[in-house]
Design a protein around this motif. Structure first.
Motif, PDB file in Angstrom:
ATOM      1  N   LEU A 144      -1.566   4.959 -14.110  1.00 26.16           N
ATOM      2  CA  LEU A 144      -2.283   5.458 -12.930  1.00 26.16           C
ATOM      3  C   LEU A 144      -3.439   4.542 -12.554  1.00 26.16           C
ATOM      4  CD1 LEU A 144      -2.367   9.257 -13.840  1.00 26.16           C
ATOM      5  CD2 LEU A 144      -1.224   8.248 -11.860  1.00 26.16           C
ATOM      6  N   ALA A 145      -4.218   4.126 -13.538  1.00 27.79           N
ATOM      7  CA  ALA A 145      -5.389   3.292 -13.261  1.00 27.79           C
ATOM      8  C   ALA A 145      -4.987   1.929 -12.712  1.00 27.79           C
ATOM      9  CB  ALA A 145      -6.227   3.134 -14.533  1.00 27.79           C
ATOM     10  N   ALA A 146      -3.999   1.304 -13.330  1.00 27.45           N
ATOM     11  CA  ALA A 146      -3.578  -0.027 -12.877  1.00 27.45           C
ATOM     12  C   ALA A 146      -2.936   0.040 -11.490  1.00 27.45           C
ATOM     13  CB  ALA A 146      -2.619  -0.645 -13.891  1.00 27.45           C
ATOM     14  N   ALA A 147      -2.070   1.020 -11.269  1.00 29.83           N
ATOM     15  CA  ALA A 147      -1.443   1.162  -9.948  1.00 29.83           C
ATOM     16  C   ALA A 147      -2.501   1.512  -8.901  1.00 29.83           C
ATOM     17  CB  ALA A 147      -0.347   2.222  -9.987  1.00 29.83           C
ATOM     18  N   GLY A 148      -3.481   2.331  -9.282  1.00 31.26           N
ATOM     19  CA  GLY A 148      -4.561   2.687  -8.361  1.00 31.26           C
ATOM     20  C   GLY A 148      -5.424   1.494  -7.988  1.00 31.26           C
ATOM     21  N   ALA A 149      -5.707   0.636  -8.953  1.00 37.39           N
ATOM     22  CA  ALA A 149      -6.498  -0.572  -8.664  1.00 37.39           C
ATOM     23  C   ALA A 149      -5.727  -1.505  -7.731  1.00 37.39           C
ATOM     24  CB  ALA A 149      -6.853  -1.285  -9.965  1.00 37.39           C
ATOM     25  N   ALA A 150      -4.438  -1.676  -7.995  1.00 37.10           N
ATOM     26  CA  ALA A 150      -3.615  -2.520  -7.124  1.00 37.10           C
ATOM     27  C   ALA A 150      -3.524  -1.917  -5.721  1.00 37.10           C
ATOM     28  CB  ALA A 150      -2.224  -2.704  -7.731  1.00 37.10           C
ATOM     29  N   LEU A 151      -3.410  -0.597  -5.649  1.00 36.66           N
ATOM     30  CA  LEU A 151      -3.373   0.086  -4.352  1.00 36.66           C
ATOM     31  C   LEU A 151      -4.669  -0.145  -3.588  1.00 36.66           C
ATOM     32  CD1 LEU A 151      -2.322   2.081  -2.221  1.00 36.66           C
ATOM     33  CD2 LEU A 151      -3.162   3.924  -3.684  1.00 36.66           C
ATOM     34  N   ALA A 152      -5.803  -0.038  -4.258  1.00 35.21           N
ATOM     35  CA  ALA A 152      -7.088  -0.243  -3.592  1.00 35.21           C
ATOM     36  C   ALA A 152      -7.175  -1.659  -3.011  1.00 35.21           C
ATOM     37  CB  ALA A 152      -8.239   0.009  -4.575  1.00 35.21           C
ATOM     38  N   ALA A 153      -6.754  -2.649  -3.774  1.00 35.45           N
ATOM     39  CA  ALA A 153      -6.798  -4.035  -3.293  1.00 35.45           C
ATOM     40  C   ALA A 153      -5.851  -4.239  -2.116  1.00 35.45           C
ATOM     41  CB  ALA A 153      -6.455  -4.995  -4.427  1.00 35.45           C
ATOM     42  N   ALA A 154      -4.640  -3.699  -2.209  1.00 36.89           N
ATOM     43  CA  ALA A 154      -3.677  -3.838  -1.112  1.00 36.89           C
ATOM     44  C   ALA A 154      -4.186  -3.141   0.145  1.00 36.89           C
ATOM     45  CB  ALA A 154      -2.319  -3.268  -1.527  1.00 36.89           C
ATOM     46  N   PHE A 155      -4.795  -1.971  -0.024  1.00 37.22           N
ATOM     47  CA  PHE A 155      -5.336  -1.229   1.105  1.00 37.22           C
ATOM     48  C   PHE A 155      -6.435  -2.021   1.817  1.00 37.22           C
ATOM     49  CE2 PHE A 155      -8.451   1.728   2.881  1.00 37.22           C
ATOM     50  CZ  PHE A 155      -7.657   2.470   3.738  1.00 37.22           C
ATOM     51  N   LEU A 156      -7.339  -2.612   1.042  1.00 35.24           N
ATOM     52  CA  LEU A 156      -8.406  -3.416   1.649  1.00 35.24           C
ATOM     53  C   LEU A 156      -7.848  -4.559   2.487  1.00 35.24           C
ATOM     54  CD1 LEU A 156     -11.042  -3.658  -1.224  1.00 35.24           C
ATOM     55  CD2 LEU A 156     -11.304  -2.495   0.982  1.00 35.24           C
ATOM     56  N   ASN A 157      -6.800  -5.185   2.000  1.00 33.20           N
ATOM     57  CA  ASN A 157      -6.194  -6.293   2.739  1.00 33.20           C
ATOM     58  C   ASN A 157      -5.465  -5.778   3.976  1.00 33.20           C
ATOM     59  OD1 ASN A 157      -5.223  -8.755   3.544  1.00 33.20           O
ATOM     60  ND2 ASN A 157      -4.018  -9.120   1.726  1.00 33.20           N
ATOM     61  N   THR A 187       0.830  -1.199   0.000  1.00 33.27           N
ATOM     62  CA  THR A 187       0.000   0.000   0.000  1.00 33.27           C
ATOM     63  C   THR A 187       0.867   1.254   0.000  1.00 33.27           C
ATOM     64  OG1 THR A 187      -1.827  -1.118   1.112  1.00 33.27           O
ATOM     65  CG2 THR A 187      -1.749   1.278   1.321  1.00 33.27           C
ATOM     66  N   VAL A 188       1.869   1.271   0.847  1.00 28.95           N
ATOM     67  CA  VAL A 188       2.759   2.435   0.920  1.00 28.95           C
ATOM     68  C   VAL A 188       3.531   2.595  -0.389  1.00 28.95           C
ATOM     69  CG1 VAL A 188       4.776   3.405   2.087  1.00 28.95           C
ATOM     70  CG2 VAL A 188       2.938   2.348   3.432  1.00 28.95           C
ATOM     71  N   VAL A 189       4.079   1.498  -0.893  1.00 31.44           N
ATOM     72  CA  VAL A 189       4.857   1.559  -2.135  1.00 31.44           C
ATOM     73  C   VAL A 189       3.993   2.081  -3.286  1.00 31.44           C
ATOM     74  CG1 VAL A 189       6.057   0.164  -3.882  1.00 31.44           C
ATOM     75  CG2 VAL A 189       6.534  -0.199  -1.452  1.00 31.44           C
ATOM     76  N   LEU A 190       2.795   1.532  -3.429  1.00 29.52           N
ATOM     77  CA  LEU A 190       1.934   1.944  -4.534  1.00 29.52           C
ATOM     78  C   LEU A 190       1.431   3.379  -4.360  1.00 29.52           C
ATOM     79  CD1 LEU A 190       0.014  -1.371  -5.200  1.00 29.52           C
ATOM     80  CD2 LEU A 190       1.785  -0.320  -6.629  1.00 29.52           C
ATOM     81  N   ALA A 191       1.212   3.822  -3.135  1.00 27.37           N
ATOM     82  CA  ALA A 191       0.833   5.218  -2.909  1.00 27.37           C
ATOM     83  C   ALA A 191       1.961   6.145  -3.356  1.00 27.37           C
ATOM     84  CB  ALA A 191       0.490   5.446  -1.437  1.00 27.37           C
ATOM     85  N   VAL A 192       3.191   5.773  -3.041  1.00 28.71           N
ATOM     86  CA  VAL A 192       4.337   6.576  -3.480  1.00 28.71           C
ATOM     87  C   VAL A 192       4.453   6.559  -5.003  1.00 28.71           C
ATOM     88  CG1 VAL A 192       6.852   6.814  -3.364  1.00 28.71           C
ATOM     89  CG2 VAL A 192       5.555   6.316  -1.283  1.00 28.71           C
ATOM     90  N   VAL A 193       4.185   5.414  -5.611  1.00 30.22           N
ATOM     91  CA  VAL A 193       4.191   5.332  -7.078  1.00 30.22           C
ATOM     92  C   VAL A 193       3.186   6.324  -7.658  1.00 30.22           C
ATOM     93  CG1 VAL A 193       3.560   3.872  -9.047  1.00 30.22           C
ATOM     94  CG2 VAL A 193       5.052   2.968  -7.259  1.00 30.22           C
ATOM     95  N   LEU A 194       1.979   6.359  -7.116  1.00 29.82           N
ATOM     96  CA  LEU A 194       0.955   7.262  -7.640  1.00 29.82           C
ATOM     97  C   LEU A 194       1.318   8.729  -7.431  1.00 29.82           C
ATOM     98  CD1 LEU A 194      -2.326   5.394  -6.690  1.00 29.82           C
ATOM     99  CD2 LEU A 194      -1.371   5.732  -8.969  1.00 29.82           C
ATOM    100  N   VAL A 195       1.945   9.037  -6.313  1.00 29.57           N
ATOM    101  CA  VAL A 195       2.317  10.427  -6.034  1.00 29.57           C
ATOM    102  C   VAL A 195       3.486  10.873  -6.907  1.00 29.57           C
ATOM    103  CG1 VAL A 195       3.290  11.953  -4.252  1.00 29.57           C
ATOM    104  CG2 VAL A 195       1.397  10.433  -3.686  1.00 29.57           C
ATOM    105  N   THR A 196       4.465   9.999  -7.086  1.00 28.15           N
ATOM    106  CA  THR A 196       5.686  10.379  -7.805  1.00 28.15           C
ATOM    107  C   THR A 196       5.675  10.006  -9.284  1.00 28.15           C
ATOM    108  OG1 THR A 196       6.822   8.295  -7.320  1.00 28.15           O
ATOM    109  CG2 THR A 196       7.056  10.086  -5.698  1.00 28.15           C
ATOM    110  N   GLY A 197       4.849   9.042  -9.663  1.00 31.28           N
ATOM    111  CA  GLY A 197       4.869   8.558 -11.045  1.00 31.28           C
ATOM    112  C   GLY A 197       6.113   7.743 -11.350  1.00 31.28           C
ATOM    113  N   SER A 198       6.737   7.184 -10.335  1.00 27.17           N
ATOM    114  CA  SER A 198       7.998   6.459 -10.507  1.00 27.17           C
ATOM    115  C   SER A 198       7.795   5.076 -11.124  1.00 27.17           C
ATOM    116  CB  SER A 198       8.705   6.309  -9.157  1.00 27.17           C
ATOM    117  OG  SER A 198       9.844   5.471  -9.292  1.00 27.17           O
ATOM    118  N   TYR A 216       8.720  -8.775   1.021  1.00 27.35           N
ATOM    119  CA  TYR A 216       7.984  -8.363   2.212  1.00 27.35           C
ATOM    120  C   TYR A 216       7.720  -9.549   3.129  1.00 27.35           C
ATOM    121  CZ  TYR A 216       7.212  -4.615  -1.160  1.00 27.35           C
ATOM    122  OH  TYR A 216       7.390  -3.643  -2.115  1.00 27.35           O
ATOM    123  N   GLY A 217       7.568 -10.724   2.561  1.00 25.46           N
ATOM    124  CA  GLY A 217       7.408 -11.935   3.361  1.00 25.46           C
ATOM    125  C   GLY A 217       8.678 -12.270   4.128  1.00 25.46           C
ATOM    126  N   VAL A 218       9.813 -12.099   3.473  1.00 31.47           N
ATOM    127  CA  VAL A 218      11.100 -12.339   4.129  1.00 31.47           C
ATOM    128  C   VAL A 218      11.297 -11.329   5.259  1.00 31.47           C
ATOM    129  CG1 VAL A 218      13.607 -12.316   3.799  1.00 31.47           C
ATOM    130  CG2 VAL A 218      12.132 -13.406   2.090  1.00 31.47           C
TER     131      VAL A 218
END
Length: 138
Positions: free
Chosen positions: A102-115, A16-27, A51-53
């Protein structure tokens, strides 16, 4: 062997944090990192993702023993779904159109956030639905 439910939720929080930064920075580079993390989780299971490790080596020793477990297949499937969205987002950011990234990263962010926040794993639910449908069809 079942897995500690806190591991995938921790991974979803980091995602969630990584994808939020992606959306803010466009990285695209940071999205490429997340794509790799999803790929490793899909290929080897959530415990083999970065992240599992991190959860297993740093976070879990500081927590009490797990009280809830889940089968590893649904979270692994969820990683594969995340991988698809991350790849589509990476194509959008790297090659265009930008809105696709933006749309694909946003959708992935929404799913990660819900989890991460609610413990509701969309990819896991998709896995269970696919299993039910294939059992009925077979």
């Amino acid at each position: 062997m079942d897995i500690d439910v806190r591991g995938p939720r921790f991974g979803a929080a980091v995602t969630t944090v990584v994808l939020a930064v992606v959306l803010v920075t466009g990285s695209a580079w940071l999205l490429a990192w997340q794509t790799l993390a999803f790929a490793l989780g899909a290929a080897g299971g959530v415990g083999r993702s970065p992240y599992g490790v991190l959860f297993r080596r740093v976070v879990r020793p500081r927590l009490g023993p797990p009280t809830a477990f889940e089968a590893p297949e649904p979270p692994r499937f969820a990683q594969a779904v995340g991988l698809v969205f991350a790849v589509v987002g990476l194509v959008g950011y790297a090659l265009g159109p930008q809105w696709l990234g933006l749309a694909a990263a946003g959708a992935a962010l929404a799913a990660a956030f819900l989890n991460a926040v609610f413990g509701y794993c969309l990819g896991c639910e998709m896995y269970l639905l696919v299993r039910r449908l294939t059992v009925r069809a077979g």
